[in-house]
Design a protein around this motif. Structure first.
Motif, PDB file in Angstrom:
ATOM      1  N   ASP A   1      -1.810  12.997  10.886  1.00 59.05           N
ATOM      2  CA  ASP A   1      -2.111  13.791   9.699  1.00 59.05           C
ATOM      3  C   ASP A   1      -2.320  15.270  10.042  1.00 59.05           C
ATOM      4  OD1 ASP A   1      -2.544  13.887   6.916  1.00 59.05           O
ATOM      5  OD2 ASP A   1      -4.713  13.780   7.162  1.00 59.05           O
ATOM      6  N   ARG A   2      -1.997  15.633  11.285  1.00 58.07           N
ATOM      7  CA  ARG A   2      -2.292  16.988  11.765  1.00 58.07           C
ATOM      8  C   ARG A   2      -1.602  18.073  10.940  1.00 58.07           C
ATOM      9  NH1 ARG A   2      -0.412  16.693  16.789  1.00 58.07           N
ATOM     10  NH2 ARG A   2      -2.376  16.486  17.931  1.00 58.07           N
TER      11      ARG A   2
ATOM     12  N   GLY B   1       0.781  -1.220   0.000  1.00 57.26           N
ATOM     13  CA  GLY B   1       0.000   0.000   0.000  1.00 57.26           C
ATOM     14  C   GLY B   1       0.814   1.271   0.000  1.00 57.26           C
ATOM     15  N   HIS B   2       0.122   2.349  -0.351  1.00 55.45           N
ATOM     16  CA  HIS B   2       0.655   3.697  -0.210  1.00 55.45           C
ATOM     17  C   HIS B   2       0.102   4.274   1.082  1.00 55.45           C
ATOM     18  CE1 HIS B   2       1.465   3.308  -4.546  1.00 55.45           C
ATOM     19  NE2 HIS B   2       2.331   4.300  -4.382  1.00 55.45           N
ATOM     20  N   GLN B   3       0.988   4.715   1.962  1.00 55.76           N
ATOM     21  CA  GLN B   3       0.574   5.296   3.235  1.00 55.76           C
ATOM     22  C   GLN B   3       0.954   6.767   3.264  1.00 55.76           C
ATOM     23  OE1 GLN B   3       2.220   2.596   6.278  1.00 55.76           O
ATOM     24  NE2 GLN B   3       0.271   1.505   6.221  1.00 55.76           N
ATOM     25  N   PHE B   4      -0.056   7.617   3.435  1.00 54.65           N
ATOM     26  CA  PHE B   4       0.136   9.073   3.418  1.00 54.65           C
ATOM     27  C   PHE B   4       0.867   9.517   2.155  1.00 54.65           C
ATOM     28  CE2 PHE B   4      -0.410   7.818   7.811  1.00 54.65           C
ATOM     29  CZ  PHE B   4      -1.376   8.719   8.244  1.00 54.65           C
ATOM     30  N   GLY B   5       0.541   8.846   1.046  1.00 50.15           N
ATOM     31  CA  GLY B   5       1.073   9.233  -0.255  1.00 50.15           C
ATOM     32  C   GLY B   5       2.391   8.607  -0.632  1.00 50.15           C
ATOM     33  N   SER B   6       3.010   7.840   0.263  1.00 52.75           N
ATOM     34  CA  SER B   6       4.308   7.227  -0.023  1.00 52.75           C
ATOM     35  C   SER B   6       4.185   5.702  -0.086  1.00 52.75           C
ATOM     36  CB  SER B   6       5.326   7.610   1.058  1.00 52.75           C
ATOM     37  OG  SER B   6       5.514   9.009   1.097  1.00 52.75           O
ATOM     38  N   TRP B   7       4.957   5.113  -0.958  1.00 46.63           N
ATOM     39  CA  TRP B   7       4.926   3.660  -1.112  1.00 46.63           C
ATOM     40  C   TRP B   7       5.522   2.996   0.125  1.00 46.63           C
ATOM     41  CZ3 TRP B   7       2.542  -0.101  -3.200  1.00 46.63           C
ATOM     42  CH2 TRP B   7       3.119  -1.377  -3.338  1.00 46.63           C
ATOM     43  N   ALA B   8       4.764   2.076   0.724  1.00 44.56           N
ATOM     44  CA  ALA B   8       5.204   1.433   1.969  1.00 44.56           C
ATOM     45  C   ALA B   8       5.647  -0.003   1.763  1.00 44.56           C
ATOM     46  CB  ALA B   8       4.071   1.480   2.996  1.00 44.56           C
ATOM     47  N   GLY B   9       5.466  -0.541   0.555  1.00 46.83           N
ATOM     48  CA  GLY B   9       5.850  -1.929   0.320  1.00 46.83           C
ATOM     49  C   GLY B   9       4.890  -2.906   0.970  1.00 46.83           C
TER      50      GLY B   9
ATOM     51  N   ARG C   1      -3.628  15.596   4.847  1.00 45.78           N
ATOM     52  CA  ARG C   1      -3.898  14.896   3.586  1.00 45.78           C
ATOM     53  C   ARG C   1      -5.301  14.289   3.583  1.00 45.78           C
ATOM     54  NH1 ARG C   1      -1.329  12.288  -0.649  1.00 45.78           N
ATOM     55  NH2 ARG C   1      -2.177  10.252  -1.246  1.00 45.78           N
ATOM     56  N   TYR C   2      -5.717  13.772   4.717  1.00 50.19           N
ATOM     57  CA  TYR C   2      -6.990  13.059   4.787  1.00 50.19           C
ATOM     58  C   TYR C   2      -8.104  13.886   5.429  1.00 50.19           C
ATOM     59  CZ  TYR C   2      -4.041   9.119   3.481  1.00 50.19           C
ATOM     60  OH  TYR C   2      -3.173   8.297   2.829  1.00 50.19           O
ATOM     61  N   ARG C   3      -8.009  15.200   5.300  1.00 48.38           N
ATOM     62  CA  ARG C   3      -9.030  16.092   5.847  1.00 48.38           C
ATOM     63  C   ARG C   3     -10.378  15.870   5.152  1.00 48.38           C
ATOM     64  NH1 ARG C   3      -5.685  18.679   2.411  1.00 48.38           N
ATOM     65  NH2 ARG C   3      -6.574  20.009   0.766  1.00 48.38           N
ATOM     66  N   PHE C   4     -11.427  16.320   5.803  1.00 48.71           N
ATOM     67  CA  PHE C   4     -12.795  16.110   5.316  1.00 48.71           C
ATOM     68  C   PHE C   4     -12.967  16.536   3.859  1.00 48.71           C
ATOM     69  CE2 PHE C   4     -17.196  18.018   5.015  1.00 48.71           C
ATOM     70  CZ  PHE C   4     -17.867  16.814   4.904  1.00 48.71           C
TER      71      PHE C   4
END
Length: 520
Positions: A299-300, A89-97, A304-307
């Motif tokens: 995410d404060r 998956g991508h976590q917070f926009g970055s590839w996490a493997g 990125r994941y705001r409403f």
């Protein structure tokens, strides 16, 4: 307790040949077999009778010893083989493997009344995908997941569900605020239920490794069981599949926006291939209308994941899924067309949803401005979204001067509504009143329709925290009370009026009532 077991994922897809439960990279396999950890003293806190019935279980089954043992991980149901899924998956926009089910163990699949259900335990112990984690879960996060997944179902929002909530009897060490102050908390186990728990990240894993054989096997399996109407596997079918996933994802997010739900961690490994709300971590409900709000402490800073960004993140995540599926199609244009359609469809569907929230059945070219002006007005002062739209249903045509009085309970500080802010609201209510005169139905009928899309009760963060605090003391009564309240979120339920209220001031900055971490 009898269940009609119908396993398919761990029968038809390739398994990890390594049977050891050690943390590692897993290749050319969709899952690894793993046994749940035996809890020291499991105790059932709550069970969903409605969901149990969907699975072919009875109320008597829920209170049985076999139910306790199977859904706490103490005993393996006959002729089943638990497993953990492999995904990336991508976590917070970055590839996490590689990620995978780090604290979820899939028990089995059930068929009942021509429906297929997968059941998994969250918090039942480590798996090969646990990385640095222990595979366990704590009571506070388990209560939040159990209550919210069932509440979302009754709100009419596509979601995974929850069958049971149990104490494990074991303490779990967690640093709740990630500030170096780790402490032991009560361990818990939730049984999660969905047709499948396959995520965007399942496909990303194999595509990233150029393991196209397993990628195709997974895609063909998913279409066979969950999109059979698309037909036999082919490039055309794969494109149709992506279009359906895109549509379902969009519909889910439009519903989130409708009720003010913020997921908080829309990583691609938290995106269901069926368009279901999945993985209830640091989620939250808008207390005041704020497009920039996120419930996730992680995410404060970037939000990125705001409403207000959820629809765009849905599109970004779909792009990553398209990239994963591309090797099986080898044409970019069909994917690009579908992704472009997502944006256009979002604007259309969100406009229609807002029309319904305002009680408008017909369409008018000026509706977009009316809605935009409303959102601007809602943002001028701290205004409770849920209460505002519910109260707005009581508005009577021809009386715009009464508008502010009708929605007054939604304002956190009524003294803020003066001068320019008051004037802006009066202008909006005049425009709203003129728009309502274009509709043919009565005020009463409009209110009934508005009350079907504007819930009166949602699982506000402070409500969940009150239930958590009581549960920590061994009192589970509030869990049951909220569970029953949230089964009928659109009903008046005058006996539960105390829950139709703004967030109390004591909860504004209290841990668990405003922002939450991913610690669970």
């Amino acid at each position: 307790m009898h269940l009609n077991i119908s396993d398919s994922f761990n029968v038809e897809l390739p398994a990890d040949s390594n049977k050891e439960n050690t943390r590692r990279k897993v290749f050319e396999a969709a899952y690894s077999f793993v046994m749940p950890k035996t809890p020291s003293n499991p105790k059932l806190i709550h069970g969903s009778k409605e969901l149990a019935k969907e699975l072919g279980l009875t109320c008597r089954d829920i209170s049985s010893d076999s139910f306790l043992k199977v859904f706490s991980g103490t005993k393996i149901y006959p002729r089943t083989k638990p497993y953990a899924m492999a995904y990336a998956g991508h976590q917070f926009g970055s590839w996490a493997g590689q990620l995978g089910d780090g604290r979820a163990i899939n028990l089995f699949e059930v068929e009942h009344n021509n429906k297929r259900w997968a059941l998994q335990l969250k918090g039942a112990g480590e798996t090969p995908y646990s990385r640095q984690g222990d595979g366990l879960a704590v009571l506070r996060s388990s209560i939040r997941e159990y209550l919210c997944s069932e509440a979302m179902f009754h709100l009419g929002i596509p979601t995974t569900r929850a069958l049971s909530l149990m104490l494990s009897g074991d303490d779990v060490l967690r640093d709740m605020l990630y500030d170096g102050n780790a402490a032991y908390e009560k361990g818990a186990i939730v049984c999660r239920v969905a047709p499948t728990f396959i995520r965007f990240g399942n496909f990303e894993l194999f595509a990233s490794r150029q393991d196209y054989k397993t990628l195709k096997a997974l895609l063909d399996y998913t279409i066979k069981y969950f999109y059979p109407e698309l037909g036999k596997p082919s490039k055309k079918t794969y494109i149709s599949f992506f279009r359906e996933v895109s549509n379902r994802t969009l519909d889910m997010i439009v519903h989130w926006q409708r009720v003010g739900f913020v997921h908080g961690v829309m990583n691609t490994d938290n995106m269901s291939i069926l368009g279901l709300t999945i993985d209830y971590g640091p989620y939250g409900w808008l207390e005041d209308f704020d497009f920039g709000w996120t419930p996730n402490t992680t995410d404060r800073q970037n939000k990125r994941y705001r409403f207000g960004n959820q629809p765009h993140i849905g599109l970004w995540n779909l792009l990553q899924l398209a990239n994963a599926l591309y090797p099986l199609v080898e044409e970019a244009e069909p994917f690009e067309t579908i992704l472009e359609g997502y944006q256009n469809n979002f604007e259309r569907k969100s406009l229609d949803i807002m029309r319904s929230k305002l009680g408008l059945e017909s369409r008018d070219a000026e509706d977009k401005k009316l809605i935009s002006d409303l959102e601007d007005s809602l943002s001028l002062s701290e205004t409770d979204m849920t209460i505002f739209f519910r109260q707005l249903g009581s508005y009577k045509r021809g009386k715009p001067e009464k508008g502010l009085e009708i929605v007054e309970a939604a304002f956190y500080n009524k003294n803020d509504i003066k001068d320019k802010i008051e004037q802006q609201w009066k202008v909006w209510f005049k425009a709203y009143d003129q728009r309502l005169k274009m509709e043919k139905f009565t005020d009463h009928k409009r209110q009934l329709k508005m009350n079907l899309v504007n819930p009166k009760y949602v699982l506000r963060n402070y409500m969940a925290q009150l239930a958590i605090d009581k549960a920590d003391e061994g009192d589970y009564g509030l869990i049951n009370q909220l569970f029953n309240l949230l089964k009928n979120p659109y009903d008046e339920q005058t006996e539960n009026e105390q829950w139709f209220a703004k967030r109390p001031e004591w909860a504004r900055h209290k841990v668990g009532c405003s922002m939450l971490s991913c610690s669970s």
